[in-house]
Motif scaffolding. Structure first.
Motif, PDB file in Angstrom:
ATOM      1  N   THR A  18       0.547  -0.990   0.323  1.00  0.00           N
ATOM      2  CA  THR A  18       0.006   0.016   0.010  1.00  0.00           C
ATOM      3  C   THR A  18       0.718   1.292  -0.012  1.00  0.00           C
ATOM      4  N   PRO A  19       0.167   2.033  -0.563  1.00  0.00           N
ATOM      5  CA  PRO A  19       1.091   3.806   0.048  1.00  0.00           C
ATOM      6  C   PRO A  19       1.708   3.801   0.891  1.00  0.00           C
ATOM      7  N   GLN A  52       5.195  11.179  -0.483  1.00  0.00           N
ATOM      8  CA  GLN A  52       4.298  11.362  -1.148  1.00  0.00           C
ATOM      9  C   GLN A  52       4.270   9.807  -2.526  1.00  0.00           C
ATOM     10  N   ILE A  53       3.202   9.182  -1.756  1.00  0.00           N
ATOM     11  CA  ILE A  53       2.898   8.143  -2.997  1.00  0.00           C
ATOM     12  C   ILE A  53       1.272   8.080  -3.059  1.00  0.00           C
ATOM     13  N   GLU A  54       1.183   8.427  -4.494  1.00  0.00           N
ATOM     14  CA  GLU A  54       0.199   8.639  -5.306  1.00  0.00           C
ATOM     15  C   GLU A  54      -0.116   7.031  -5.718  1.00  0.00           C
ATOM     16  N   ASP A  55      -0.850   5.985  -5.332  1.00  0.00           N
ATOM     17  CA  ASP A  55      -1.544   4.548  -6.667  1.00  0.00           C
ATOM     18  C   ASP A  55      -2.136   5.431  -7.554  1.00  0.00           C
ATOM     19  N   GLU A  95       3.050   5.751  -8.586  1.00  0.00           N
ATOM     20  CA  GLU A  95       4.457   7.183  -8.845  1.00  0.00           C
ATOM     21  C   GLU A  95       5.078   7.728  -6.914  1.00  0.00           C
ATOM     22  N   ALA A  96       6.154   8.273  -7.291  1.00  0.00           N
ATOM     23  CA  ALA A  96       6.132   9.345  -5.728  1.00  0.00           C
ATOM     24  C   ALA A  96       7.280  10.259  -5.933  1.00  0.00           C
ATOM     25  N   PRO A 137       9.924   6.468  -9.367  1.00  0.00           N
ATOM     26  CA  PRO A 137      10.038   7.386  -8.305  1.00  0.00           C
ATOM     27  C   PRO A 137      10.631   8.627  -8.573  1.00  0.00           C
ATOM     28  N   LYS A 138      10.166  10.406  -7.413  1.00  0.00           N
ATOM     29  CA  LYS A 138      11.011  11.752  -7.788  1.00  0.00           C
ATOM     30  C   LYS A 138      12.017  11.283  -6.969  1.00  0.00           C
ATOM     31  N   CYS A 139      12.870  11.786  -7.183  1.00  0.00           N
ATOM     32  CA  CYS A 139      13.828  11.640  -5.884  1.00  0.00           C
ATOM     33  C   CYS A 139      14.753  12.780  -5.763  1.00  0.00           C
ATOM     34  N   HIS A 140      13.746  14.010  -4.268  1.00  0.00           N
ATOM     35  CA  HIS A 140      14.609  15.314  -3.937  1.00  0.00           C
ATOM     36  C   HIS A 140      15.898  14.969  -2.785  1.00  0.00           C
TER      37      HIS A 140
END
Length: 103
Positions: A19-20, A37-40, A50-51, A86-89
């Motif tokens: 799950t998220p 922040q995770i979106e299903d 997407e995260a 993933p989008k990593c910062h």
């Protein structure tokens, strides 16, 4: 492994337990993520996520190295889902992206 019906989707999510919230918990625990922040994107079946992940461990790493770090951390989870983006910062990058406001 993507689901074709709502019943199959529910069964898939129940069998994987992904799950998220479980993804977020793992990222916070293993990467010291300060914001996740995770979106299903699959409509609730737990097959496409997407995260946005903010972690100090991304400092001085290329985008590819960051993605590899996340993918290694979530190896078992990623193997059980259909798509993962993933989008990593770093915390500094994320703060700048948010207009200088802390999140």
């Amino acid at each position: 492994m993507s689901a074709r019906t709502d019943v199959e989707a529910t069964r898939t999510q129940a069998s994987t337990g992904i799950t998220p919230e479980t993804l977020k918990s793992t990222l916070v625990e293993k990467l010291g993520a300060t914001h996740v922040q995770i979106e299903d994107m699959s409509g609730g079946c737990g097959q496409m996520f997407e995260a946005i992940i903010v972690s100090p461990q991304f400092a001085k790493k290329t985008t590819l190295a960051r993605h590899r770090l996340v993918n290694t951390t979530l190896k078992d989870e990623i193997a059980a889902i259909h798509a993962w983006t993933p989008k990593c910062h770093t915390p500094e990058e994320w703060e700048k992206k948010q207009g200088g406001a802390a999140s």
